[in-house]
Design a protein around this motif. Sequence first.
Motif, short mmCIF file in Angstrom:
data_model
loop_
_atom_site.label_atom_id
_atom_site.label_comp_id
_atom_site.label_asym_id
_atom_site.label_seq_id
_atom_site.Cartn_x
_atom_site.Cartn_y
_atom_site.Cartn_z
N ILE A 168 0.82 -1.21 0.00
CA ILE A 168 0.00 0.00 0.00
C ILE A 168 0.86 1.27 0.00
O ILE A 168 0.50 2.27 -0.63
CB ILE A 168 -0.96 -0.02 1.21
N VAL A 169 2.00 1.24 0.70
CA VAL A 169 2.83 2.45 0.79
C VAL A 169 4.28 2.20 0.37
O VAL A 169 4.78 2.82 -0.58
CB VAL A 169 2.81 3.05 2.21
N GLY A 213 4.68 1.53 10.79
CA GLY A 213 3.66 1.27 11.79
C GLY A 213 4.26 0.97 13.15
O GLY A 213 3.67 0.26 13.96
N LYS A 214 5.48 1.51 13.40
CA LYS A 214 6.14 1.33 14.70
C LYS A 214 6.36 2.71 15.32
O LYS A 214 7.26 3.45 14.90
CB LYS A 214 7.49 0.61 14.52
N GLY A 233 3.30 6.88 9.49
CA GLY A 233 2.75 6.12 10.60
C GLY A 233 1.55 6.79 11.27
O GLY A 233 1.55 8.00 11.46
N THR A 234 0.54 5.99 11.59
CA THR A 234 -0.62 6.50 12.33
C THR A 234 -1.10 5.40 13.28
O THR A 234 -2.13 4.79 13.06
CB THR A 234 -1.79 6.91 11.41
N THR A 235 -0.33 5.17 14.32
CA THR A 235 -0.66 4.12 15.28
C THR A 235 -1.39 4.74 16.47
O THR A 235 -0.98 5.78 16.99
CB THR A 235 0.63 3.42 15.78
N GLY A 250 3.12 8.88 15.16
CA GLY A 250 3.81 8.49 13.93
C GLY A 250 4.98 7.57 14.18
O GLY A 250 5.29 7.21 15.32
N ASP A 251 5.66 7.21 13.09
CA ASP A 251 6.83 6.34 13.17
C ASP A 251 8.09 7.10 13.56
O ASP A 251 9.15 6.50 13.72
CB ASP A 251 7.07 5.66 11.81
N VAL A 252 7.97 8.42 13.67
CA VAL A 252 9.12 9.27 13.96
C VAL A 252 8.99 9.87 15.36
O VAL A 252 7.91 10.32 15.76
CB VAL A 252 9.22 10.40 12.91
#
Length: 295
Positions: A168-169, A213-214, A233-235, A250-252
Amino acid sequence: MTLIDGKQTADQIKAEIANEVEAMVGRGEKRPHLAAILVGHDGGSETYVAHKVKACEQCGFKSTLIRMEDNVTEAELLEAIDKLNADTDIDGFIVQLPLPKHISEQKVIEAIDYRKDVDGFHPVNVGRMSIGLPCFLSATPAGIMDLLDRYGIPTRGRRCVVLGRSNIVGKPVATLMMQKRQPGDATVTVCHSATENIAEITSQADIIIAALGKPGFVTANMVKPGATIIDVGTTRVPDATRKSGFRLRGDVDFDNVAPLCSYITPVPGGVGPMTICSLMKNTLLAAKGAIYPKA
């Protein structure tokens, strides 16, 4: 450091689409029509679909939402897809993912008429993208490219590291970043769960696109000064101070990474709004027959 405002950019693009739609209608052409199938009652999916319906209103589109319970059979879902494929008033449609485990997502994706596949997931669109032919681009990667373009971020010859290899990304955005276009023409490295010495690789990158996703994976020691960071990222992480009981992360590690960057996207408000905006752009292209001419 410049904050890349995805919400403001998406609002600008939706306003441009709305103007074009009103011009189309003024010429007596059909108003674009987007449909969505929502299976079950997943909170995240409900929110995403609601945002998509609202975006349709902002763009002047017709929209149709088809709700199905999570015990729907695969055959019933495929039958609903066949009906949308055959409906000449529907220009494009999506099936909101994820789906219940008893339904094959790949089978569902392949059942969608690629000429109405405004999510850009069908193998025909993915294949055409990979060799640079006109197609419906996957919404999130297309949104990322729009942000890079509208903020004038140079990509030609730059080192770009993509974290994640999802269909998807990760894979599509890596493909777009290496193509002969602007944005594009970058030297791309894709890192994933089997990559060794990731920090060593990312610390040489001019552009990092994080789609793992982390939460908080990308830390300050992984980023070189002046880099551009795109955080996909959107966890949902627990947050007792919020009414919802959670917040998006986010992942950051934004607070510590942002001061190092030339450009960075926030979460929320960065890539997310652009994903829905790209879906609207694809629907407009479908309505106009700009990618696949209508019969």
